[in-house]
Design a protein around this motif. Structure first.
Motif, short mmCIF file in Angstrom:
data_model
loop_
_atom_site.label_atom_id
_atom_site.label_comp_id
_atom_site.label_asym_id
_atom_site.label_seq_id
_atom_site.Cartn_x
_atom_site.Cartn_y
_atom_site.Cartn_z
N LEU A 1 41.81 66.08 60.19
CA LEU A 1 41.70 66.66 61.24
C LEU A 1 40.55 67.00 61.91
CD1 LEU A 1 43.53 67.52 63.37
CD2 LEU A 1 44.70 68.98 61.71
N LEU A 2 39.54 68.06 60.72
CA LEU A 2 38.64 68.51 59.96
C LEU A 2 37.86 68.28 61.30
CD1 LEU A 2 38.63 69.31 56.86
CD2 LEU A 2 39.07 71.32 58.96
N LYS A 3 37.02 67.21 61.22
CA LYS A 3 36.34 66.14 62.14
C LYS A 3 36.70 66.00 63.49
CE LYS A 3 34.62 63.56 58.43
NZ LYS A 3 33.83 62.46 57.10
N LEU A 4 37.73 65.78 63.66
CA LEU A 4 37.95 65.69 65.30
C LEU A 4 38.29 67.47 65.70
CD1 LEU A 4 41.86 63.77 64.30
CD2 LEU A 4 39.56 63.13 65.49
N ASN A 5 38.73 68.13 65.11
CA ASN A 5 38.26 69.53 65.98
C ASN A 5 37.46 69.92 66.20
OD1 ASN A 5 40.23 70.98 66.69
ND2 ASN A 5 39.31 72.55 64.96
N GLU A 6 35.85 69.38 65.32
CA GLU A 6 34.93 69.71 66.19
C GLU A 6 34.58 68.98 66.89
OE1 GLU A 6 31.87 67.80 62.46
OE2 GLU A 6 32.58 68.89 61.14
N GLU A 7 35.72 68.12 67.46
CA GLU A 7 35.05 67.41 69.05
C GLU A 7 36.20 67.97 69.72
OE1 GLU A 7 36.41 63.97 71.41
OE2 GLU A 7 36.23 63.09 69.06
N PHE A 8 37.03 68.87 69.41
CA PHE A 8 38.46 69.00 70.93
C PHE A 8 38.26 70.73 70.60
CE2 PHE A 8 40.36 64.95 69.43
CZ PHE A 8 40.28 64.49 70.59
N ARG A 9 37.59 71.51 69.27
CA ARG A 9 37.28 72.90 69.22
C ARG A 9 38.77 73.80 69.85
NH1 ARG A 9 30.91 73.55 71.13
NH2 ARG A 9 30.21 71.97 70.01
N LEU A 10 39.76 73.39 68.48
CA LEU A 10 41.20 74.15 69.27
C LEU A 10 41.18 75.44 68.19
CD1 LEU A 10 43.35 71.12 70.04
CD2 LEU A 10 41.80 72.14 71.85
N SER A 11 41.38 76.69 68.87
CA SER A 11 41.26 77.37 67.27
C SER A 11 41.97 77.37 66.65
CB SER A 11 40.76 79.13 67.73
OG SER A 11 41.64 79.39 69.10
#
Length: 257
Positions: free
Chosen positions: A174-184
């Motif tokens: 999820l940490l790597k995915l959120n580099e793409e989605f950028r959901l704070s």
């Protein structure tokens, strides 16, 4: 992490059959393990020919739960025939296990399988992630108090599915995915999870927001599936069959050469 992975090797070494691979799944793979999280080990083993064709068949699935060297672990492996069959059935669990970068045991055939399994990924894997997200959201809704962990599982599943539909690549962290989605809010939830115990609660006043984000991402996954350039059917059955036969005939030598 590497030190702990090495401490898991003795449990893997006790398995009765040769292993194709064993990786770490669960919260460690997803990027948000708590200090007290157990280790979910998943993989595939190779039954010898006599345990497949004889009247007494070998164990198609092996499950072991134990505490070893102060580490709580859960090890599940499937025979190669079952594992390969699951790869052909739109099963996101086995894809994530196969491509997990947290490797405890590997073989040259493990690397070969990862290349072959690219041909197992279809747009219909979205059904796995949509169904898993619905299940996790229901579980989250039944809790009192509601915890961070199930909510993170909901978002992890949806983002993994969206990413898979758009890129054809399996990413479960999820940490790597959120580099793409950028959901704070994802970053905030993970921070809370990593600094608290396994049963971390969330604020009741935030439920409306989290529900809205669940519905939005669920719809985005449905749309990503409809517009995905991934094929409708797998193309790897023949290659999987060839690898299965070779591994079965070679037995232990084939898994450890």
């Amino acid at each position: 992490m590497i030190e702990r992975q090495n401490r898991l090797l003795p449990a893997v070494g006790k398995q009765p059959y040769p292993l194709l691979f064993v990786t770490i799944s669960g919260a460690h793979l997803y990027g948000f393990p708590s200090p007290d999280s157990d280790y979910d080990l998943r993989g595939s083993h190779i039954l010898p020919i006599q345990d497949v064709v004889g009247l007494e068949t070998g164990r198609e699935t092996i499950e072991v739960a134990e505490i070893r060297d102060k580490l709580e672990l859960d090890l599940v492996t499937h025979d190669i025939k079952k594992f390969f069959s699951l790869l052909l059935k739109k099963n996101g669990y086995v894809l994530e296990q196969l491509y997990s970068p947290l490797i405890v045991h590997t073989t040259p055939e493990h690397q070969e399988l990862k290349a072959i399994a690219k041909g197992c990924i279809t747009r219909h894997h979205s059904h796995h992630y949509l169904g898993f997200a619905r299940t996790q959201w229901r579980l989250f809704g039944k809790e009192c108090p509601r915890r961070i962990k199930p909510l993170l599982y909901v978002y992890r599943v949806l983002l993994t599915g969206i990413h898979l539909m758009k890129t054809g690549e399996v990413e479960a962290n999820l940490l790597k995915l959120n580099e793409e989605f950028r959901l704070s809010y994802i970053s905030d939830l993970i921070t809370q999870k990593l600094t608290s115990a396994e049963k971390s609660p969330i604020e009741e006043g935030d439920l409306g927001f989290y529900r809205g984000e669940y519905e939005r991402l669920y719809e985005e996954l449905e749309q990503a599936s409809q517009s995905s350039e991934l094929p409708a059917t797998p193309s790897a059955k023949e290659a999987l069959n060839d690898l299965l036969i070779r591994l079965r005939l070679n037995g232990e030598d084939g898994a450890n050469k």
